[in-house]
Design an enzyme around this catalytic site. Structure first.
Site, PDB file in Angstrom:
ATOM      1  N   ASP A 148      30.099  33.436  29.338  1.00 10.57           N
ATOM      2  CA  ASP A 148      30.895  33.261  30.559  1.00 10.57           C
ATOM      3  C   ASP A 148      30.237  32.169  31.392  1.00 10.57           C
ATOM      4  OD1 ASP A 148      32.711  33.591  32.636  1.00 10.57           O
ATOM      5  OD2 ASP A 148      31.734  35.367  33.452  1.00 10.57           O
ATOM      6  N   SER A 149      30.999  31.595  32.321  1.00 14.35           N
ATOM      7  CA  SER A 149      30.387  30.633  33.245  1.00 14.35           C
ATOM      8  C   SER A 149      29.465  31.360  34.229  1.00 14.35           C
ATOM      9  CB  SER A 149      31.461  29.861  34.001  1.00 14.35           C
ATOM     10  OG  SER A 149      32.301  30.752  34.701  1.00 14.35           O
ATOM     11  N   GLU A 162      32.496  40.275  44.672  1.00 15.98           N
ATOM     12  CA  GLU A 162      31.066  39.940  44.751  1.00 15.98           C
ATOM     13  C   GLU A 162      30.443  40.450  46.050  1.00 15.98           C
ATOM     14  OE1 GLU A 162      30.244  35.909  43.615  1.00 15.98           O
ATOM     15  OE2 GLU A 162      30.979  36.283  41.579  1.00 15.98           O
ATOM     16  N   HIS A 219      36.502  39.345  36.800  1.00 16.68           N
ATOM     17  CA  HIS A 219      36.057  40.127  37.956  1.00 16.68           C
ATOM     18  C   HIS A 219      37.029  41.264  38.301  1.00 16.68           C
ATOM     19  CE1 HIS A 219      33.130  36.980  38.748  1.00 16.68           C
ATOM     20  NE2 HIS A 219      32.711  37.568  39.839  1.00 16.68           N
ATOM     21  N   CYS A 233      35.462  34.367  29.442  1.00 12.91           N
ATOM     22  CA  CYS A 233      35.675  33.524  30.616  1.00 12.91           C
ATOM     23  C   CYS A 233      37.087  32.973  30.487  1.00 12.91           C
ATOM     24  CB  CYS A 233      34.646  32.390  30.603  1.00 12.91           C
ATOM     25  SG  CYS A 233      34.928  31.088  31.818  1.00 12.91           S
ATOM     26  N   CYS A 261      41.301  37.705  35.026  1.00 11.63           N
ATOM     27  CA  CYS A 261      39.987  37.256  35.521  1.00 11.63           C
ATOM     28  C   CYS A 261      38.997  38.369  35.256  1.00 11.63           C
ATOM     29  CB  CYS A 261      40.058  36.957  37.016  1.00 11.63           C
ATOM     30  SG  CYS A 261      38.452  36.680  37.790  1.00 11.63           S
TER      31      CYS A 261
END
Lengths: 293, 293
Positions: free
Chosen positions: A9-10, A150, A190, A73, A188
């Site tokens: 992943d990035s 986050e 996340h 990703c 995504c």
């Protein structure tokens, strides 16, 4: 010799994909690379993303002996999957195609909604993958969701309000286009942390598709070497860190220990601090590597 | 020959600093570089940030003949100002010292609050600059504010709610530490767009310090060559784009035209789309350059 699966992943959002992989392939060895020095890929050009992603893939194959790669990703899957497949001699799986396949299986109306980052939406990779499966997809960028995750506000009233706004805008746009969506794809890595909120706030009856889960299922299907991955024999290099979930108090009572090696290209602090939320268990120390750039 | 002022940011938030500079030095020529291929700097190490920032500074001095540099990026100012000053033969001004100086001038109690990104707060550069001026500073990372600004929600109820939460947490922490803050420093180049909301929501009587404004004032003071910058003669290379604010309907009725050249290291789309909000006038086309990496 246990098979090593490389996961890339990035950043560290792809740990949700690793988490789903571990559940399905508990006896594999995993090497996870977050290209944190160069994240986010989302604002970068296709050429730059491909260059970064290929370097990362080569590290996992050449340095970590990965025999199978999962591109955890969305941006790299959308813009660099071909380049990676050409650059390494092992099977490579992205997250977009499995997500679209799951949407196809779930949707009755044939109309699906996709929420993702700005870059993934601009690539229209989900729309193309859905169209190939005769699904009509409406994509929407939700740029506030990653920072809200986050910040740790995964069950926060502000996040609920933001999700309501995004879903209302999506519903209005779907209505304007004459679509009748019954499926919501989380495009995504996340977003799985917002799944409870999204399931509660989406229109009643909406099926929520998590690309991380879909990708792990596809990876498990692609593995024919299941005997090796279920092999209870002691494995490999004893210097490699072995995580026993039992030792950390995580609720994985039936899971055997899994070997996970995590790498990042720069500042590992945030990765180590937030990673456990995404992985559902401690990520342990993260090794710093240099890919140049 | 008009003086060229180089202005550098990892992205385009630094356009708020450029905007403040143009108001004070309307006859200067400006070259603005956003290192968009490698943003955000915030998650990267000091060594990496210094390398990127030095390359960017050298582009502005060597390729654009900048005779003065403004580092319109809090992270680069916090972590790489020394490295930049050593690498280029022109005066270099960061945003942190001017912000701290303005806070010193504004505060009566000697206690100030600083809101900034995670990286800037972790560097404690504002705390150090404030301490050198005998101010006590309490810093707080507000990671949701940049994405909220980039979403365009600068006067949105969600943003108001998020700011209330951050300011309440700051007030509680200040109280716990026995501080009596009367000044709030905006330690991020995105935050000036939230100034109206912050001024309304901060404790009554709080003075809000905008580092962008403070830096532009400091830059104007450092310029002794004001005659040149006020020179109404025709200037320089006719191929350089000259922006006439009158032609674009912006409310700058008394401002003369200013030459601005904008450069980015990758995808310029977001820069061009959002930049005008930060600059307060159209940014025009952005030239793509390659600094490697």
């Amino acid at each position: 010799m246990t098979t090593t699966i490389g996961v890339f992943d990035s950043g560290f959002g792809g740990l949700t994909v690793l988490r789903a992989l571990i559940q399905r392939l508990p006896r594999a060895r995993f090497a996870f690379l977050g290209d944190t020095a160069r994240l986010p890929y989302g604002s970068k050009s296709r050429r730059t993303i491909a260059r970064y992603a290929v370097q990362s893939a080569q590290f996992l194959v050449q340095e970590q002996q990965a025999e199978f790669l999962v591109i955890a990703c969305n941006t790299a899957s959308a813009l660099a999957l071909d380049a990676i497949q050409q650059a390494v001699p092992v099977p490579v799986l992205g997250v977009i195609e499995p997500g679209a396949q799951s949407a196809r299986a779930a949707s009755r109306t044939g109309d699906v909604l996709v929420i993702a980052t700005d870059a993934t939406v601009h690539s229209h990779a989900y729309a193309a993958a859905c169209q190939a499966l005769k699904l009509r997809a409406l994509e929407k960028a939700c740029p506030l969701l990653v920072p809200l995750v986050e910040e740790g506000w995964t069950a926060h009233p502000v996040t609920e309000q933001v999700i309501r706004i995004y879903l209302d805008e999506l519903a209005a746009e779907a209505n304007a286009q004459g679509l009748d969506p019954d499926t919501l794809v989380l495009g995504c890595t996340h977003y799985p942390l917002l799944r409870p909120l999204l399931e509660r706030l989406a229109t009643a009856g909406t099926r929520v598709i998590d690309s991380a889960e879909s990708t792990a299922e596809a990876a498990a299907r692609l593995f024919n070497d299941k005997t090796t991955l279920a092999d209870p024999q002691p494995r490999g290099d004893p210097s490699t860190r072995t995580l026993s979930p039992h030792a950390h108090g995580w609720d994985t009572s039936s899971a055997p220990p899994t070997e996970i090696r995590c790498f990042a290209t720069d500042s590992v602090e945030k990765f180590e601090r937030l990673g456990s939320r995404f992985l559902g268990r401690p990520v342990g120390p993260v090794a710093l590597i240099d890919l140049g750039g």
